[in-house]
Design a protein around this motif. Structure first.
Motif, PDB file in Angstrom:
ATOM      1  N   ASN B 255       0.930  -1.162   0.037  1.00 37.34           N
ATOM      2  CA  ASN B 255      -0.002   0.039   0.097  1.00 37.34           C
ATOM      3  C   ASN B 255       0.908   1.017  -0.086  1.00 37.34           C
ATOM      4  OD1 ASN B 255      -2.536   1.543   0.507  1.00 37.34           O
ATOM      5  ND2 ASN B 255      -1.492   1.878   2.440  1.00 37.34           N
ATOM      6  N   GLY B 256       0.627   2.140  -0.960  1.00 39.03           N
ATOM      7  CA  GLY B 256       1.105   3.470  -0.892  1.00 39.03           C
ATOM      8  C   GLY B 256       0.621   4.386  -0.127  1.00 39.03           C
ATOM      9  N   PHE B 257       1.438   5.420   0.737  1.00 34.12           N
ATOM     10  CA  PHE B 257       0.658   6.228   1.640  1.00 34.12           C
ATOM     11  C   PHE B 257       0.298   7.703   0.508  1.00 34.12           C
ATOM     12  CE2 PHE B 257       3.198   4.626   5.302  1.00 34.12           C
ATOM     13  CZ  PHE B 257       2.086   3.542   5.484  1.00 34.12           C
ATOM     14  N   GLY B 258       0.478   7.575  -0.475  1.00 26.96           N
ATOM     15  CA  GLY B 258       0.032   8.727  -1.363  1.00 26.96           C
ATOM     16  C   GLY B 258       0.998   9.620  -2.106  1.00 26.96           C
ATOM     17  N   GLY B 259       2.225   9.755  -1.829  1.00 21.50           N
ATOM     18  CA  GLY B 259       3.335  10.432  -2.548  1.00 21.50           C
ATOM     19  C   GLY B 259       4.262   9.407  -3.164  1.00 21.50           C
ATOM     20  N   THR B 260       4.070   7.964  -2.838  1.00 25.18           N
ATOM     21  CA  THR B 260       5.053   7.242  -3.569  1.00 25.18           C
ATOM     22  C   THR B 260       4.623   6.776  -4.898  1.00 25.18           C
ATOM     23  OG1 THR B 260       6.051   6.551  -1.431  1.00 25.18           O
ATOM     24  CG2 THR B 260       6.253   5.053  -3.161  1.00 25.18           C
ATOM     25  N   PRO B 261       5.334   6.703  -5.908  1.00 23.40           N
ATOM     26  CA  PRO B 261       4.805   6.261  -7.224  1.00 23.40           C
ATOM     27  C   PRO B 261       4.725   4.784  -7.531  1.00 23.40           C
ATOM     28  CG  PRO B 261       7.059   7.501  -7.313  1.00 23.40           C
ATOM     29  CD  PRO B 261       6.577   7.610  -5.998  1.00 23.40           C
ATOM     30  N   GLY B 299       5.823   6.910   1.234  1.00 24.72           N
ATOM     31  CA  GLY B 299       6.073   5.701   1.941  1.00 24.72           C
ATOM     32  C   GLY B 299       5.200   4.638   1.906  1.00 24.72           C
ATOM     33  N   CYS B 300       5.170   3.669   2.416  1.00 25.24           N
ATOM     34  CA  CYS B 300       4.299   2.404   2.052  1.00 25.24           C
ATOM     35  C   CYS B 300       4.265   1.583   3.418  1.00 25.24           C
ATOM     36  CB  CYS B 300       4.814   1.680   0.869  1.00 25.24           C
ATOM     37  SG  CYS B 300       6.309   1.094   1.238  1.00 25.24           S
ATOM     38  N   SER B 301       3.102   0.675   3.032  1.00 24.77           N
ATOM     39  CA  SER B 301       3.102  -0.590   4.079  1.00 24.77           C
ATOM     40  C   SER B 301       2.993  -1.636   3.518  1.00 24.77           C
ATOM     41  CB  SER B 301       1.835  -0.116   4.929  1.00 24.77           C
ATOM     42  OG  SER B 301       0.727  -0.045   4.404  1.00 24.77           O
ATOM     43  N   ILE B 302       3.373  -2.659   4.215  1.00 24.39           N
ATOM     44  CA  ILE B 302       2.973  -4.141   3.760  1.00 24.39           C
ATOM     45  C   ILE B 302       2.200  -4.644   4.851  1.00 24.39           C
ATOM     46  CG2 ILE B 302       4.262  -6.166   3.168  1.00 24.39           C
ATOM     47  CD1 ILE B 302       6.803  -4.683   2.702  1.00 24.39           C
ATOM     48  N   THR B 303       1.107  -5.299   3.853  1.00 25.21           N
ATOM     49  CA  THR B 303       0.038  -5.955   4.588  1.00 25.21           C
ATOM     50  C   THR B 303       0.053  -7.417   4.089  1.00 25.21           C
ATOM     51  OG1 THR B 303      -1.325  -4.123   4.729  1.00 25.21           O
ATOM     52  CG2 THR B 303      -2.456  -6.150   5.027  1.00 25.21           C
ATOM     53  N   LEU B 304       0.084  -8.376   5.104  1.00 26.34           N
ATOM     54  CA  LEU B 304      -0.271  -9.917   4.750  1.00 26.34           C
ATOM     55  C   LEU B 304      -1.386 -10.719   5.486  1.00 26.34           C
ATOM     56  CD1 LEU B 304       1.699 -11.801   2.851  1.00 26.34           C
ATOM     57  CD2 LEU B 304       2.449 -12.518   5.342  1.00 26.34           C
ATOM     58  N   THR B 305      -2.207 -10.982   4.703  1.00 25.20           N
ATOM     59  CA  THR B 305      -3.419 -11.714   5.263  1.00 25.20           C
ATOM     60  C   THR B 305      -3.417 -13.267   4.870  1.00 25.20           C
ATOM     61  OG1 THR B 305      -4.728  -9.745   4.979  1.00 25.20           O
ATOM     62  CG2 THR B 305      -5.949 -11.919   5.071  1.00 25.20           C
ATOM     63  N   MET B 306      -3.358 -14.316   5.835  1.00 23.58           N
ATOM     64  CA  MET B 306      -3.225 -15.417   5.634  1.00 23.58           C
ATOM     65  C   MET B 306      -4.712 -15.821   5.124  1.00 23.58           C
ATOM     66  SD  MET B 306      -0.265 -15.721   6.486  1.00 23.58           S
ATOM     67  CE  MET B 306      -0.479 -17.468   5.814  1.00 23.58           C
ATOM     68  N   LEU B 307      -4.968 -16.605   4.200  1.00 22.87           N
ATOM     69  CA  LEU B 307      -6.054 -16.956   3.205  1.00 22.87           C
ATOM     70  C   LEU B 307      -6.533 -18.373   3.631  1.00 22.87           C
ATOM     71  CD1 LEU B 307      -5.517 -15.363  -0.102  1.00 22.87           C
ATOM     72  CD2 LEU B 307      -6.769 -14.153   1.824  1.00 22.87           C
ATOM     73  N   ASP B 308      -7.616 -18.791   3.918  1.00 26.65           N
ATOM     74  CA  ASP B 308      -8.259 -20.188   3.701  1.00 26.65           C
ATOM     75  C   ASP B 308      -8.856 -20.076   2.168  1.00 26.65           C
ATOM     76  OD1 ASP B 308     -10.616 -19.016   4.254  1.00 26.65           O
ATOM     77  OD2 ASP B 308     -10.464 -19.944   6.480  1.00 26.65           O
ATOM     78  N   ASP B 309      -9.528 -21.315   1.783  1.00 28.03           N
ATOM     79  CA  ASP B 309     -10.076 -21.069   0.590  1.00 28.03           C
ATOM     80  C   ASP B 309     -11.380 -20.259   0.478  1.00 28.03           C
ATOM     81  OD1 ASP B 309      -8.116 -22.656  -0.474  1.00 28.03           O
ATOM     82  OD2 ASP B 309      -9.331 -24.644  -0.430  1.00 28.03           O
ATOM     83  N   ARG B 310     -12.076 -20.324   1.821  1.00 28.76           N
ATOM     84  CA  ARG B 310     -13.507 -19.503   1.829  1.00 28.76           C
ATOM     85  C   ARG B 310     -12.963 -18.174   1.707  1.00 28.76           C
ATOM     86  NH1 ARG B 310     -18.259 -17.574   1.352  1.00 28.76           N
ATOM     87  NH2 ARG B 310     -19.229 -16.915   3.160  1.00 28.76           N
ATOM     88  N   VAL B 311     -11.879 -17.658   2.565  1.00 30.69           N
ATOM     89  CA  VAL B 311     -11.557 -16.247   2.499  1.00 30.69           C
ATOM     90  C   VAL B 311     -11.023 -15.672   1.055  1.00 30.69           C
ATOM     91  CG1 VAL B 311      -9.932 -14.476   3.521  1.00 30.69           C
ATOM     92  CG2 VAL B 311     -11.019 -16.171   4.993  1.00 30.69           C
ATOM     93  N   ALA B 312     -10.323 -16.656   0.365  1.00 31.50           N
ATOM     94  CA  ALA B 312      -9.924 -16.333  -0.854  1.00 31.50           C
ATOM     95  C   ALA B 312     -10.935 -16.188  -2.099  1.00 31.50           C
ATOM     96  CB  ALA B 312      -8.787 -17.486  -1.239  1.00 31.50           C
ATOM     97  N   SER B 313     -11.947 -17.156  -1.698  1.00 33.21           N
ATOM     98  CA  SER B 313     -12.953 -16.883  -2.702  1.00 33.21           C
ATOM     99  C   SER B 313     -13.840 -15.457  -2.448  1.00 33.21           C
ATOM    100  CB  SER B 313     -13.931 -18.140  -2.823  1.00 33.21           C
ATOM    101  OG  SER B 313     -14.894 -18.010  -1.606  1.00 33.21           O
ATOM    102  N   LEU B 314     -13.904 -14.985  -1.271  1.00 32.15           N
ATOM    103  CA  LEU B 314     -14.560 -13.985  -0.776  1.00 32.15           C
ATOM    104  C   LEU B 314     -13.786 -12.764  -1.423  1.00 32.15           C
ATOM    105  CD1 LEU B 314     -15.839 -14.888   2.616  1.00 32.15           C
ATOM    106  CD2 LEU B 314     -17.154 -14.397   0.610  1.00 32.15           C
TER     107      LEU B 314
END
Ligand SMILES: Nc1ncnc2c1ncn2[C@@H]1O[C@H](COP(=O)(O)OP(=O)(O)O)[C@@H](O)[C@H]1O
Ligand SMILES: Nc1ncnc2c1ncn2[C@@H]1O[C@H](COP(=O)(O)OP(=O)(O)O)[C@@H](O)[C@H]1O
Ligand SMILES: [Mg+2]
Ligand SMILES: [Mg+2]
Ligand SMILES: [Mg+2]
Ligand SMILES: [Mg+2]
Lengths: 207, 328, 328, 207
Positions: B255-261, B299-314
């Motif tokens: 995710n970019g914070f707004g000013g990062t290309p 600036g930026c942030s890194i987000t990681l979400t662990m997925l199961d099949d149900r969450v991936a399909s959502l």
């Protein structure tokens, strides 16, 4: 001069509202600068927006009894300030209004303040020593309960605000900074002290 | 302050007017600019409402629409909205199945949404707190909700569209939030229009590590590092926080914070993807872009979400909002 | 220079690797990072190829996919790609119906695409030149192609998907280009990674009027004005250039240059929409966002395209790229 | 010393390639700075990328005849430089290579240069006086045709590059600036002069 029931009920409410709104607006940049250092730089803007909105209703409130007026002020703050300070200052004023009789004695005021500050602490899930407005409100309540003059109460408030400087923030946005929050006055503590000083001045004049 | 504005007091309302006009096929404004709502509501669906201070666009208004939010309440810049905003939004978009508030964990947001919830009926709340830069202990206000909030809104939004009940959605939201971790780094601060100057000054060879999304200082200031070193530190923090839960499929969101290309964001993504896969995660979904911003902060942030099949399909389910669109 | 990079020489390839990994459902890279191409080609469809210097992302790589480009050739930052890139891309994505090159009017781009066209078969070209900031006379190299290029790529892309022939697409592209005008303003310059410092210095109360998309100075430096005054000047320039053609339905595209938050872009959109409607145009389609950027430059451009029903319906046609998506 | 066919065919081609690549790489920052003033700040980077790529093939080219080498250099430039300068410098070298016999006389060189410069002008749809590399190339060709020594030709090139300063750009990216392009040396003119100086030095040494 000491504070008593006469002083409380004789208070010129529009003047009180003006005085508080004036001091907040005059110090808005200072409050915002404090919040830029350890928060997100909006505290002065938030408080100013709120108290100017209260001022705009001042005439409509003029005839009403003190508790009503305080409740109305609190509600207005909740609906206009936003951020953390909106619910907290809103709760403070709403609760004082709820607790105070129409012609309060000093003891009534001290009791109402105590309850209102508890309500703020409950809303904020916070307590003394966490570098917040509470660090001004508790000593102010104690000073009122101890019978100090309005001017002395205001001095206590100023000192208490200044005393937040060495604290590490445990609540509020400043807590995200950890140790980096040390060495700055808490914005909400400073705005609380400004409000207390303004109220004290008006009370002294109406005495 | 260098901004395209007419007056600091009207930035927000003018911008909201423009936003509503540009996306009138999807959404409309509530009275007094108190909220942004879907143009067409789906009767019987639980209403999802989020909100927070402005300045994080496209979050949350840009996520109103099919498959995500029913309403978003924009506060002043970096200032939580007031309870009346959520109450009026809830009254308007609740078609009978109740309301779920999705709230980022900041005391201001939590208190204002709490007050609104206390004064409304049939409301539950999910509070997001994905920021591992903040210690989660008795001695803090807990973790902040940051970019992971978008992931929660997407997943819960898709489930709401399927017709899940309020309580199920609340549980799903909490579950996705628990499966999500983020951390951010800033190269500059940002300027709140009404404040007129940046929240902090920072030298040309410095960065702020562990920042949130309000242009505030982070946990620590450090010398600027090569991208790989920055990404490694963020990924290590995220991985250690996940502990044993770091395995299987995941969504990687840079995710970019707004000013990062975007050139830099994809470079960060490239680096993060490799480092996380080396740690045993499989990146099966990706999002790269400036979605949860701090005005013009670089600036930026890194987000990681662990997925199961149900969450991936959502995650894959159709979405049609101003900022996020697929499958429709 | 504050950037997320590892080394200036690898910024582009690392970023392209990340881009391809993040969007592997839509696209893939050609050998040697010479081009980005659609994953699945449509036999018998004319192949659309664009390209140009990097640093304008999501243009052009982010516009590769169903309904838009078949391939994009990324040059070095702000440097036109070399002819081998277009030749190899053409060889790979031309499924027999020929290739249309969509080229922004810069001498570098024009010459490199020309050389590629001379050495390839069955190629036609559309050269975009929508920038009214530049005088179009014998004494200039003609107008620059700027944000309007995206509009041309979208419309021609939709028509190519419908199966139009090469010559028809070329004519359509030229027509849309003629119906499109843009102008930009910058609040800051931007920093090319390899150069390490901004192209120009500018004071806190100044702006550059009539800039292109390469962080270069514009036609004139002026004191920063309120947004409405800036928008009025841009709209006046666009309107006077359209002359009598300024009537009926139009697409309004407010484009951010990379460093400007969407709050400001929507404020500009709000202002521009009103001013243009006052001049008798009906804004029936809108696009607001940072699509044709100059790295981290703060600023924006306003693009107006006059629409007839056919062009409007091509704008509405399904598109599925990294940056632009609807209807699919 | 004057230039003649002997000098031309005796030229140490790897040394020539090194000399040109060296000067371009050494002056890359200067060229980029010139391009930042009136262009997009990439000219030094572009030229350096191109001539370093040429240098990397220097060994492979060593045995081949001069025209072949020049054509190969031109092609390499086209495929690596990009921007406006890639096709233009590429065309320049490719055309000289195409026009030059294996053992060229000075007259051959002057004729080849004239044709190559026309090819550049055709590719760029440009002419003298428009504040481009052509403003160096034309006088250089004239000086060669007039029989000047390599050193004198290089001086002509330097003077011609400097003389682009007061011009208003009519071609190239600088033309977008209109009158604001006045007062700066054209980056492509400067890089052309650098190349001429490097070539002249090598020719003097091989004479
Ligand atoms: N949980 C809390 N309890 C008591 N006071 C708090 C709490 N959180 C914040 N505050 C007070 O609010 C002030 C910040 O207010 P403001 O800047 O207006 O809101 P925000 O932090 O949401 O931007 C702090 O300086 C502090 O005094
Ligand atoms: N049409 C043209 N004819 C001749 N020379 C040109 C032309 N356009 C550009 N140039 C030369 O190219 C130089 C710029 O090269 P460069 O910066 O590498 O490419 P770009 O302008 O595409 O960024 C100019 O300084 C000028 O000398
Ligand atoms: Mg604050
Ligand atoms: Mg705030
Ligand atoms: Mg260039
Ligand atoms: Mg250049």
């Amino acid at each position: 001069m000491t504070m008593d029931a006469t002083a409380m009920s004789k208070i010129d409410l529009p003047a009180l509202i003006d005085a508080v709104a004036d001091t907040i607006s005059e110090h808005a940049d200072e409050l915002t600068a404090l919040d830029q250092a350890i928060g997100d730089g909006d505290h002065g803007l938030n408080m100013k927006r709120g108290f100017e909105a209260v001022r705009a209703e001042s005439a409509a409130l003029a005839g009403q009894p003190l508790p009503e007026v305080l409740r109305a002020i609190g509600t207005k703050l909740v609906m206009t300030v936003g951020g953390a300070s909106g619910p907290l200052f809103g709760t403070l004023f709403m609760s004082i209004g709820k607790e105070l009789p129409t012609e309060p004695s000093r003891a009534d005021l001290a009791a109402a303040l105590a309850k209102a500050i508890s309500a703020v602490a409950a809303r904020g899930k916070s307590q003394a020593g966490q570098k917040t407005m509470l660090d001004v409100l508790y000593p102010v309540q104690a000073a009122v309960a101890a019978g100090k003059s309005p001017g002395d109460v205001a001095d206590v408030a100023d000192g208490a605000a200044e005393a937040t400087k060495p604290l590490k923030a445990i609540r509020g946005r400043a807590s995200f900074l950890g140790d980096r929050s040390i060495g700055h006055v808490d914005p909400g503590a400073r705005s609380s002290a400004l409000i207390v000083r303004a109220v004290a001045k008006v009370m002294e004049h109406s005495a | 302050m260098k901004k395209f504005i007419n007056a600091v007091d009207t930035v927000l309302t003018e911008s909201l007017d423009g936003f509503a006009a540009a996306h009138s096929d999807i959404l409309m404004l509530g009275g007094g600019h108190k909220f942004i709502r879907r143009k067409t509501l789906k009767p019987g669906k639980v209403a999802l409402i989020s909100g927070g201070g402005s300045g994080h666009e496209p979050l949350h208004g840009g996520l109103v629409g099919h498959g995500m939010l029913d309403a978003a309440c924009p506060g002043q810049v970096f200032t939580s909205p007031t309870p009346d905003q959520m109450m009026e939004a809830a009254a308007e978009v609740n078609t009978g199945a109740g309301c779920l508030f999705i709230v980022k964990n900041y005391e201001g947001d939590v208190m204002n949404f709490d007050m609104a919830a206390e004064m409304s009926e049939d409301v539950m709340q999910v509070v997001t707190n994905d920021d591992v830069a903040v210690e989660d202990s008795l001695y803090t206000t807990g973790r902040r909700g940051v970019a992971g909030t978008l992931v929660v809104e997407k997943i819960v939004g898709a489930a709401a569209e399927e017709g899940l009940a309020l309580k199920e959605l609340k549980e799903l939201g909490d579950k996705v939030n628990r499966a999500t971790r983020s951390m951010g780094v800033a190269l500059t601060s940002c300027t709140v229009p009404a404040a007129g100057k940046p929240n902090f000054e920072i030298a040309d060879d410095e960065m702020e590590f562990g920042v949130g999304i309000h242009g505030e200082p982070g946990r620590r200031r450090a010398k600027l590092q090569p991208a790989d070193a920055i990404v490694e530190e963020i990924c290590a923090a995220i991985a250690s926080d996940f502990g044993a839960a770091l395995k299987g499929d995941a969504l990687l969101f840079v995710n970019g914070f707004g000013g990062t290309p975007s050139m830099e964001l994809y470079l960060i993504y490239n680096s993060a993807r490799k480092m996380l896969e080396k740690r045993g995660v499989r990146i099966v979904r990706s999002l790269v872009g400036s979605y949860v911003t701090s005005l013009d902060m670089a600036g930026c942030s890194i987000t990681l979400t662990m997925l199961d099949d149900r969450v991936a399909s959502l995650w894959d389910a159709p979405v049609h909002t101003a900022a996020l669109r697929w499958g429709l």
